[in-house]
Design a protein around this motif. Structure first.
Motif, short mmCIF file in Angstrom:
data_model
loop_
_atom_site.label_atom_id
_atom_site.label_comp_id
_atom_site.label_asym_id
_atom_site.label_seq_id
_atom_site.Cartn_x
_atom_site.Cartn_y
_atom_site.Cartn_z
N ARG A 26 0.82 -1.21 0.00
CA ARG A 26 0.00 0.00 0.00
C ARG A 26 0.86 1.27 0.00
NH1 ARG A 26 -2.40 -1.81 5.78
NH2 ARG A 26 -1.23 -0.46 7.19
N TYR A 27 1.99 1.25 0.70
CA TYR A 27 2.85 2.43 0.68
C TYR A 27 3.64 2.53 -0.61
CZ TYR A 27 1.55 3.91 5.31
OH TYR A 27 0.82 4.38 6.37
N SER A 28 3.87 1.42 -1.28
CA SER A 28 4.48 1.48 -2.60
C SER A 28 3.52 2.11 -3.61
CB SER A 28 4.87 0.07 -3.06
OG SER A 28 5.89 -0.47 -2.25
N LEU A 29 2.22 1.82 -3.47
CA LEU A 29 1.22 2.46 -4.32
C LEU A 29 1.24 3.97 -4.11
CD1 LEU A 29 -1.75 -0.02 -3.74
CD2 LEU A 29 -0.52 0.30 -5.90
N ALA A 30 1.28 4.39 -2.84
CA ALA A 30 1.31 5.82 -2.54
C ALA A 30 2.57 6.48 -3.09
CB ALA A 30 1.22 6.04 -1.03
N ALA A 31 3.71 5.80 -2.96
CA ALA A 31 4.97 6.36 -3.45
C ALA A 31 4.93 6.53 -4.97
CB ALA A 31 6.13 5.45 -3.05
N ALA A 32 4.32 5.57 -5.67
CA ALA A 32 4.24 5.66 -7.13
C ALA A 32 3.40 6.85 -7.57
CB ALA A 32 3.65 4.37 -7.69
N LEU A 33 2.38 7.19 -6.78
CA LEU A 33 1.49 8.30 -7.14
C LEU A 33 2.02 9.65 -6.65
CD1 LEU A 33 -1.90 6.53 -6.41
CD2 LEU A 33 -1.09 7.27 -8.65
N ALA A 34 2.80 9.64 -5.58
CA ALA A 34 3.33 10.90 -5.03
C ALA A 34 4.23 11.59 -6.06
CB ALA A 34 4.09 10.63 -3.74
#
Length: 266
Positions: A26-34
């Motif tokens: 889930r934090y990898s998803l956020a990092a990809a979008l940030a």
């Protein structure tokens, strides 16, 4: 407001491989979008996942409703991330401040989730994105967590975002139930975990509960203070499956919804 520290994932808490992998995804998803954008996490807990975004968001800001959780996050992150204790229904930031907002495993604790999403819409710039992750109440062995109010189904989650002013909404599922298999042991363990969670036994910490956790979850390791960059998933959206936003989903254990802020031209 209840203090959710007792149910927050904190450094040193015993987790199994699947739980850690779920957090990393889930934090990898956020990092990809940030991706270089002003970013806010609402419900950051002890800040364990923010390490994956430190070199991706610009700037990165976070808040949580629990004073104890924010204190733990400050201990781990120092001054690297501006942190605040805040009620998710009334976020203490100016409108049009962020290009990306995300929140994981938090929305089902809120009495007024659409109000929270409306606050996120207020804070986002036009075309800014929101990513919300939540446990799926429609998977076969689902058990509501302590202090939760309501877990949205897939259609409810999408309708909440629309009501708050979001458009271009995409819904995804992760952790397919069919990967659990049909073996007797798998079904037995899922049944045991479900009933232990329902009784609240696993919230305690003693020799008996540690044994029960091992039986329910398998080998446990301490949760690190920060997820390291080496843990990140290279292409996290490939781990997700697009699902029909109009149908209740019974295949996936976790839902993610991504929306874009719809604002009038000024």
């Amino acid at each position: 407001m209840p203090d959710y520290l007792s149910i927050t994932e904190v450094p040193g808490a015993p987790v199994n491989r699947e739980q850690l992998g779920r957090m990393v995804l889930r934090y990898s998803l956020a990092a990809a979008l940030a991706d270089g954008r002003p970013t806010l996490e609402v419900g950051c807990g002890a800040g364990i996942g923010l390490g994956l975004l430190l070199d991706r968001a610009a700037p990165l800001v976070a808040c949580d409703g629990s004073f104890g959780a924010v204190s733990l996050a400050r201990q781990s992150l120092g001054h690297a991330v501006p942190l605040a204790q805040a009620d998710a229904h009334y976020l203490p930031y100016r409108e049009d401040t962020f290009d990306f907002i995300f929140s994981f495993e938090m929305i089902y604790y809120l009495a007024r989730p659409i109000q929270f999403l409306g606050e996120c819409h207020r804070l986002l710039t036009r075309g800014g994105q929101i990513l919300v992750g939540t446990s799926n109440p429609d998977w076969p062995f689902f058990v509501p967590g302590q202090l939760s109010v309501h877990y949205p189904t897939a259609p409810e989650l999408v309708s909440w975002l629309r009501a708050a002013g979001f458009e271009s909404i995409h819904l995804y599922g992760s952790l397919p139930v069919d990967q659990m298999g049909r073996r007797f042991h798998t079904v037995l363990v899922a049944w045991l975990r479900r009933h232990l969670l329902r009784l609240g036994i696993l919230a305690q910490d003693n020799r008996l509960t540690r044994l029960l956790k091992r039986l329910s979850y398998g080998h446990l390791t301490p949760l690190p203070r920060q997820l390291s960059r080496t843990m990140g998933v290279a292409a996290p959206f490939r781990e997700l499956t697009a699902i029909d936003p109009g149908q209740r989903d019974r295949r996936h254990r976790v839902l993610f919804v991504l929306g874009r802020a719809r604002k009038n031209h000024t």
